[in-house]
Write an enzyme that holds these catalytic residues in place. Structure first.
Site, PDB file in Angstrom:
ATOM      1  CB  CYS A  24      -5.430   5.322  -8.659  1.00 55.23           C
ATOM      2  SG  CYS A  24      -3.879   4.662  -7.750  1.00 55.23           S
ATOM      3  N   GLY A  69      -6.347   7.819  -2.865  1.00 50.80           N
ATOM      4  CA  GLY A  69      -5.348   7.876  -2.977  1.00 50.80           C
ATOM      5  C   GLY A  69      -4.876   9.752  -2.244  1.00 50.80           C
ATOM      6  CG  ASN A 106      -8.372   2.907  -9.889  1.00 53.20           C
ATOM      7  OD1 ASN A 106      -9.711   2.419  -9.830  1.00 53.20           O
ATOM      8  ND2 ASN A 106      -8.134   1.944  -9.210  1.00 53.20           N
ATOM      9  N   GLY A 107      -6.307   0.451 -10.972  1.00 52.97           N
ATOM     10  CA  GLY A 107      -6.126  -0.857 -10.910  1.00 52.97           C
ATOM     11  C   GLY A 107      -4.778  -1.694 -11.339  1.00 52.97           C
ATOM     12  CE1 TYR A 120     -11.449   0.591   4.731  1.00 59.07           C
ATOM     13  CE2 TYR A 120     -10.316   0.820   3.327  1.00 59.07           C
ATOM     14  CZ  TYR A 120     -10.212   1.424   4.015  1.00 59.07           C
ATOM     15  OH  TYR A 120      -9.111   1.816   5.037  1.00 59.07           O
TER      16      TYR A 120
END
Length: 490
Positions: free
Chosen positions: A40, A68, A145-146, A288
């Site tokens: 995210c 996201g 985020n996580g 990435y």
């Protein structure tokens, strides 16, 4: 062929324009084929004055769209009142649906772009999450985020204490823990929450008159701090979002650090919950996930990718006529491979950047054609030639195999495949949607078996030692390559 430096400059300019990183709107079928999916993106801004939070949050989240694409939302604070909007779709779609932008003008904003890694895909899991008081007023809002590795245990404990949950996402646990402990003061509530939750968490949030952000004790997911001016501060998942709003990069938020505003002091304050933390940021951010124009922990993502191409040439040289990179994150590595080897780089894989996310195709034969819609080669440039393909990683192997078939059908003489990440042998529990170990092809095949499966003339992966050398550290999270994680897996 253009000079490599000219192509590099044009490539980075294009990435900044499109703001989608490597994976522009994968189809639902393709998402399940051969790529780990993003986590995210989070964004936050605080100013001592009222600013155009509507536009600034839109710009910042657009720069994080690659992290996201399922949903987007913002919470805005103005004069002690918080308003919230969140909906399915891309950033621009959600903001277009706001009929009265002035409603979202204030002095503080937090925002989120969502890809599901925990909880289901229902609207109640869209972020930011918020808590209300008995008068139906929002008093607290967060974006996360996580992934939490002890979410199930904590939820059970909190429900036994009478806490009511509205969603299934682990992010709501963070919200409810802070809400439950606000009598400790904002900093105390956050500290208590950080000490109870485990896993990966970068969080931005607000109360009706305060702003805050914090990062887990291992710094697994990124979080950077910037400034628009001496009275306006920005927090985001990547430095590219700072660039998008015109903010200067200040520094990365430290593992175990809380930054927050105080009612009696201007500016941001900092507090370290633990001062002996080791930064173990996810190595896959560099390989990435992050945009190539992002800098994380003072390491430029583009440079890491270019160096990885140079390293894998040193590690596994081969005679060939051209080097090609799988767009987008394979391109910098292909340029690096070309520089090191002297083999010409050619951008012969053309990517369709306008593919919608929701192809519905009833047959396997049609599903297999999706990869042809996304990538198509310039046949005249590769027919009869020996080529080196550079990609960021091989996950399930399905898309790689189909790409090899496309190139063989185009008349390529030899194909030498190079992955600039080590073999992915384990799933991620810390904010990346990777398949189970049973579906990870490198966990189930040797390199030689995988070479046969793909049907290529040679295959190699960047070694873990070379990756560590490029990153300049052995402290990153390498869990998907080693099955050894910075925190206990769930």
């Amino acid at each position: 062929m253009k000079d490599l430096e000219v192509f590099k400059k044009e490539y980075l300019q294009r990435i900044k324009k499109q703001s989608y990183g490597r994976n522009t709107f994968r189809t639902k079928d393709e998402e399940r084929l051969d790529a780990p999916n993003e986590e995210c993106g989070i964004f936050g801004l605080y100013s001592e004055n009222e600013v155009d939070t509507f536009s600034l949050s839109q710009f910042g989240l657009f720069a994080l769209q690659h992290r996201g694409q399922e949903a987007c939302g913002i919470s805005v604070s103005k004069n002690g009142h918080i308003v919230n909007i969140k909906d399915e779709g891309l950033v621009l779609d959600v903001f277009k649906g706001i009929n009265e932008p002035e409603t979202f003008m204030g002095n503080s904003v937090i925002g989120h772009t969502r890809y599901t890694t925990a909880g289901d895909k229902k609207k109640y899991n869209y972020q930011p999450f918020f808590a209300k008081n008995e008068w139906d007023q929002i008093i607290l809002s967060i974006a996360h985020n996580g992934n939490l590795t002890n979410a199930k245990q904590l939820r059970t404990e909190l429900e036994a204490e009478g806490v009511v949950f509205k969603a299934t996402s682990d992010s709501e646990i963070i919200l409810r823990l802070i809400q439950k402990n606000l009598d400790l003061g904002l900093r105390g509530a956050i500290k208590h929450t950080m000490e109870r939750i485990e896993g990966a968490f970068s969080v931005v949030g607000m109360t009706r008159n305060k702003f805050f952000a914090f990062r887990d004790f291992n710094g697994i997911r990124p979080l950077v701090l910037g400034a628009l001016d001496e009275k306006t501060f920005v927090v985001a998942s990547e430095s590219a979002a700072l660039d998008a709003v015109g903010a200067a990069y200040v520094r990365d938020i430290l593992p175990g650090e809380i930054i927050y505003t105080s009612s009696d002091e201007k500016g941001l304050k900092s507090y370290l919950v633990k001062d002996d933390c080791v930064n173990r940021i996810c190595a896959f951010e560099y390989i990435y996930f992050a945009r190539p124009d992002t800098t994380l922990e003072n390491i430029n993502v583009y440079e890491v990718r270019e160096k990885s191409g140079m390293k894998i040439w040193e590690q596994s040289p081969v005679e060939a006529d051209i080097v090609i990179g799988v767009p987008d994150s394979g391109v910098p590595a292909a340029i690096g491979f070309s520089k090191a080897s002297g083999i010409p780089f050619s951008p012969v894989l053309v990517k369709n950047r306008y593919i919608g996310r929701s192809f519905i195709v009833p047959t396997q034969e049609m599903r297999e054609r999706i990869v042809n819609l996304k990538l198509n080669p310039i046949v005249s440039e590769i027919k009869g030639k020996r080529i080196v393909i550079i990609d960021d990683s091989i996950v399930r192997g399905t898309t790689s195999k189909r790409l090899v078939k496309i190139l063989k059908d185009a008349g390529v003489k030899e194909i030498h495949f190079r992955s600039v990440s080590p073999p992915i042998i384990a799933p991620c529990f810390l904010g990346i949607d990777t398949p189970s170990k049973d579906d990870l092809i490198s966990a189930n095949m040797s390199v030689e078996e995988l070479r046969d499966y793909l049907g290529v003339d040679s295959l190699d992966f960047l070694s873990l030692e070379n990756l560590k050398d490029i990153l300049g550290s052995s402290d990153h999270c390498f869990g998907c390559f080693t099955e050894i994680y910075p925190v206990k897996s769930p």
